[in-house]
Design an enzyme around this catalytic site. Structure first.
Site, PDB file in Angstrom:
ATOM      1  N   HIS A   1      49.603  34.013  60.669  1.00  0.00           N
ATOM      2  CA  HIS A   1      49.778  35.139  59.754  1.00  0.00           C
ATOM      3  C   HIS A   1      49.816  34.710  58.292  1.00  0.00           C
ATOM      4  O   HIS A   1      49.706  35.540  57.399  1.00  0.00           O
ATOM      5  CB  HIS A   1      51.028  35.959  60.115  1.00  0.00           C
ATOM      6  CG  HIS A   1      52.334  35.306  59.827  1.00  0.00           C
ATOM      7  ND1 HIS A   1      53.129  34.735  60.802  1.00  0.00           N
ATOM      8  CD2 HIS A   1      53.015  35.147  58.670  1.00  0.00           C
ATOM      9  CE1 HIS A   1      54.234  34.262  60.257  1.00  0.00           C
ATOM     10  NE2 HIS A   1      54.186  34.499  58.958  1.00  0.00           N
TER      11      HIS A   1
ATOM     12  N   ASP B   1      50.285  32.667  67.102  1.00  0.00           N
ATOM     13  CA  ASP B   1      50.581  32.675  65.667  1.00  0.00           C
ATOM     14  C   ASP B   1      50.508  31.277  65.068  1.00  0.00           C
ATOM     15  O   ASP B   1      51.288  30.914  64.190  1.00  0.00           O
ATOM     16  CB  ASP B   1      51.947  33.300  65.373  1.00  0.00           C
ATOM     17  CG  ASP B   1      52.076  33.741  63.911  1.00  0.00           C
ATOM     18  OD1 ASP B   1      51.028  33.920  63.263  1.00  0.00           O
ATOM     19  OD2 ASP B   1      53.210  33.901  63.428  1.00  0.00           O
TER      20      ASP B   1
ATOM     21  N   SER C   1      57.329  30.489  56.497  1.00  0.00           N
ATOM     22  CA  SER C   1      56.404  30.597  57.630  1.00  0.00           C
ATOM     23  C   SER C   1      55.495  29.378  57.730  1.00  0.00           C
ATOM     24  O   SER C   1      54.830  28.997  56.761  1.00  0.00           O
ATOM     25  CB  SER C   1      55.518  31.838  57.474  1.00  0.00           C
ATOM     26  OG  SER C   1      56.211  32.987  57.825  1.00  0.00           O
TER      27      SER C   1
END
Length: 296
Positions: free
Chosen positions: A139, A169, A246
């Site tokens: 993402h 992911d 992230s």
């Protein structure tokens, strides 16, 4: 299967604040005043705004030094190990009272962690081999655009997206192998234990080289990962994870990567509430190996 309704959907901490862009800068045309009194999002917005000021002012030196001191105090409080048993001895404390093993783990991890920039957004990543491959979250890069990574020494390196796996992911980037990024060791599958100390390393709100401490709160939490919405097992941690973390590593006290920081649970109108999630390293490694095998 854990029902996370009421906590808000766990989401990748790459979200963009209404007032700030991905690097903590005020958005054009947004008033600079505080949120209205009684606004339930007032305190999270004020917190984000305060951190943005620190990011902008870090080059001044004096303010940056104050921030480092505050962060050291918070890390010291959350990284205190349990009392040693009869047959063990506590690790020697380093400066500031932080256990020496966590200080060493932080130094080891920081050498291989990068900030990932994709247009006006971004996240974090870490080197996994001497061929220039870097693991991050899907993402972080799925929006497309040119990708740049910022190394621990501040160098900006162009990167290519080798491949992406929305289901897990995970994405893999590649930089020139001569960049000298130090690959991080990966923990053995099944070796992570509830209660063990861990560090989340990355670039929250664009503050590269940030380390936060906590423990493994739980294993095998069922959460939805990435834009695919697929439910997968994840590591739960109370190490602070925020926008920009992230794709960064969650490492143990030996500096080994146990997971890839990817999501946080939120209450309505809030940011980090001390519940973060990381993709177990064995899942991330399998996805990365498939991507590398298929993409070079």
């Amino acid at each position: 299967m854990t029902d996370l309704r009421g906590l808000g959907e766990p989401r990748g901490p790459g979200f963009i604040s209404p007032e700030l862009d991905a690097w903590g800068q005020p958005r054009p045309g947004v008033p600079g005043g505080a949120a209205a009194k009684g606004d339930p999002a007032r305190w999270p917005r004020m917190l984000l705004a305060g951190l943005a000021v620190v990011a902008v002012s870090a080059a001044s030196g004096a303010i940056a030094g104050g921030v480092v001191a505050d962060d050291d105090e918070a890390t010291t409080a959350s990284a205190t190990p349990p009392a040693p048993g009869p047959a063990t001895s506590a690790p020697p404390p380093a400066a500031g009272g932080v256990p020496g093993d966590l200080v060493g783990a932080a130094a080891t991890a920081l050498a291989g962690v990068v900030q990932v920039r994709v247009g006006s957004s971004g996240g974090s990543g870490f080197a996994v081999d001497d061929q220039g491959h870097i693991i991050t979250n899907n993402h972080v890069v799925e929006g497309g655009g040119s990708v740049t990574v910022v190394g621990p020494d501040g160098r900006r390196l162009p990167a290519e997206v080798v491949g992406r796996d929305p289901g897990s992911d995970i994405a893999v980037l590649r930089v020139d192998p001569s960049s000298g990024l130090r690959p991080l060791a990966l923990a053995q599958p099944g070796s992570t234990r509830v209660g063990e100390p861990v560090l989340a390393v990355g670039s929250p709100l664009g503050l590269s080289g940030t380390v936060t401490a906590g423990i493994v709160s739980a294993l095998d939490r069922q959460v939805r990962l990435g834009s695919s919405g697929a439910r997968r097992n994840a590591i739960q941690t109370d190490a602070s994870i925020n926008p920009g973390n992230s794709g960064g590593p969650l490492v143990n006290a030996r500096g080994e990567v146990v997971g890839v920081n990817t999501a946080i649970a939120t209450l309505e109108g809030s940011g980090n509430i001390g519940i973060g999630f990381a993709i177990p390293i064995e899942q991330a490694q399998q996805a990365a190996e498939r991507i590398i095998a298929g993409g070079g």
